[in-house]
Design an enzyme around this catalytic site. Structure first.
Site, PDB file in Angstrom:
ATOM      1  N   LYS A   1       0.867  -1.193   0.000  1.00 23.33           N
ATOM      2  CA  LYS A   1       0.000   0.000   0.000  1.00 23.33           C
ATOM      3  C   LYS A   1       0.897   1.234   0.000  1.00 23.33           C
ATOM      4  O   LYS A   1       1.145   1.860   1.038  1.00 23.33           O
ATOM      5  CB  LYS A   1      -0.929  -0.004   1.215  1.00 23.33           C
ATOM      6  CG  LYS A   1      -2.222  -0.761   0.954  1.00 23.33           C
ATOM      7  CD  LYS A   1      -3.165  -0.698   2.125  1.00 23.33           C
ATOM      8  CE  LYS A   1      -4.086   0.480   2.084  1.00 23.33           C
ATOM      9  NZ  LYS A   1      -5.179   0.377   1.120  1.00 23.33           N
TER      10      LYS A   1
HETATM   11  N1  PMP Z   1      -7.790  -3.119  -3.426  1.00 23.71           N
HETATM   12  C1  PMP Z   1      -7.241  -1.914  -3.244  1.00 23.71           C
HETATM   13  C2  PMP Z   1      -6.645  -1.226  -4.420  1.00 23.71           C
HETATM   14  C3  PMP Z   1      -7.241  -1.310  -1.984  1.00 23.71           C
HETATM   15  O1  PMP Z   1      -6.714  -0.111  -1.809  1.00 23.71           O
HETATM   16  C4  PMP Z   1      -7.836  -1.991  -0.902  1.00 23.71           C
HETATM   17  C5  PMP Z   1      -7.859  -1.358   0.456  1.00 23.71           C
HETATM   18  N2  PMP Z   1      -6.694  -1.687   1.163  1.00 23.71           N
HETATM   19  C6  PMP Z   1      -8.387  -3.245  -1.132  1.00 23.71           C
HETATM   20  C7  PMP Z   1      -8.353  -3.790  -2.408  1.00 23.71           C
HETATM   21  C8  PMP Z   1      -9.032  -4.018  -0.007  1.00 23.71           C
HETATM   22  O2  PMP Z   1      -8.056  -4.414   0.936  1.00 23.71           O
HETATM   23  P1  PMP Z   1      -8.449  -4.685   2.442  1.00 23.71           P
HETATM   24  O3  PMP Z   1      -9.556  -5.660   2.429  1.00 23.71           O
HETATM   25  O4  PMP Z   1      -7.202  -5.238   3.050  1.00 23.71           O
HETATM   26  O5  PMP Z   1      -8.853  -3.385   3.039  1.00 23.71           O
END
Ligand code: PMP
Length: 295
Positions: free
Chosen positions: A153
């Site tokens: 991220k």
């Molecule tokens: N895809 C993207 C591009 C994201 O930014 C996120 C958020 N982190 C997710 C999927 C979902 O991830 P998570 O379930 O870990 O929040």
């Protein structure tokens, strides 16, 4: 909305008032997007405030820092403990938590040795709301995994998410769906995607997508509940021939789609696996399931 006079943040080892914090205008993170962050939720459960999958989120933060060469010395356990204290200091029981690690003053393209770590939290409802979403296929693709670490991220990666969300909203839609460089369905700008066809669920495999923690939780829930789920690539055409579709993410939780471009998903949301999983996910994060793995 995010803070007021009293809000406390954790900033470089100290708990301070958000209003007293200053940011570095020469930070490499601001100029080049070299920073890493997380999006975590804490829930007010019958057993008190619980941060959902804290270890997994902080593990991903540390992975991102590592691949970007950003120094982050805290362990997952330390970060979890700090976050619980931060929630307490802010009197928050249900909260969205945003850890962010930025780099120092350095205009070269080599990661700065200086890092700043901040954890902020605020009250935040379901990010995409509760209504079924009207989604637009984006003209932007998810990044080529050979151009960056797609599972990290990294702040700079979110320019792609902003482009696609702006495009969708400016055209009257709620959210964007992005394809990968090979033309397969990848994910939403900030959430993963699941498709239902003939009672079975499919979600794109890791490789071109964020390895969502909600996605992993939903896959586990499917396995526990006997719902067939498979990680496999599918095309836009297949998605536009499916029965139902939903997005998953920490901020969005589980949210159904009404339509994709001109295609209306034919299965009533309340009759879909997504609806059932939306409820199961809520129970899971609140620690109400017997098999709950909430940490
Ligand atoms: N895809 C993207 C591009 C994201 O930014 C996120 C958020 N982190 C997710 C999927 C979902 O991830 P998570 O379930 O870990 O929040």
């Amino acid at each position: 909305m995010y803070y007021n006079e009293e809000t406390v943040i954790f900033y470089n080892g100290e708990f301070i008032k958000a209003k007293d914090a200053s940011a570095n205008l020469y930070s490499q993170s601001l100029h080049y997007g070299n920073g890493v962050f997380e999006g975590i939720r804490a829930y007010n459960t019958p057993e008190g405030t619980k941060i959902f999958k804290s270890y997994e989120h902080y593990k991903r933060l540390k992975y991102g820092a590592e691949v970007m060469n950003i120094q982050l010395d805290y362990s997952e356990e330390q970060l979890t403990q700090i976050t619980y204290e931060l929630l307490q200091r802010n009197g928050l029981k249900d909260a969205y938590i945003r850890p962010l690690v930025t780099t120092g003053s350095d205009m070269s393209l080599l990661t700065s040795k200086e890092t700043n770590s901040v954890i902020q939290c605020w009250e935040w409802g379901k990010y995409m709301g509760d209504k079924l979403l009207r989604v637009k296929t984006s003209s932007f693709q998810r990044p080529n995994p050979k151009s960056c670490f797609v599972e990290a991220k990294v702040t700079g990666h979110y320019a792609n998410s902003i482009l696609s969300t702006n495009e969708a909203k400016n055209n009257g839609y709620d959210e964007a769906l992005l394809l990968d460089m090979n033309g397969n369905v990848a994910e939403c700008s900030g959430a993963n995607v699941f498709m239902e066809k003939d009672g079975k669920l499919y979600t794109p495999p890791r490789g071109h997508i964020m390895a969502g923690i909600t996605r992993a939780t939903v896959i586990d829930l499917c396995k526990e509940e006997g719902i067939f789920v498979e990680e496999k690539h599918f095309t836009l055409e297949e998605l536009k021939n499916s029965d139902a579709c939903f997005f998953t993410g920490t901020a969005a939780e589980v949210v159904g789609l009404q339509s994709l471009d001109d295609y209306q998903f034919p299965l009533a949301w309340e009759k879909s696996h997504g609806y059932k999983l939306m409820k199961l996910y809520k129970d899971e994060v609140l620690g109400l399931r017997q098999t709950s793995k909430a940490s």
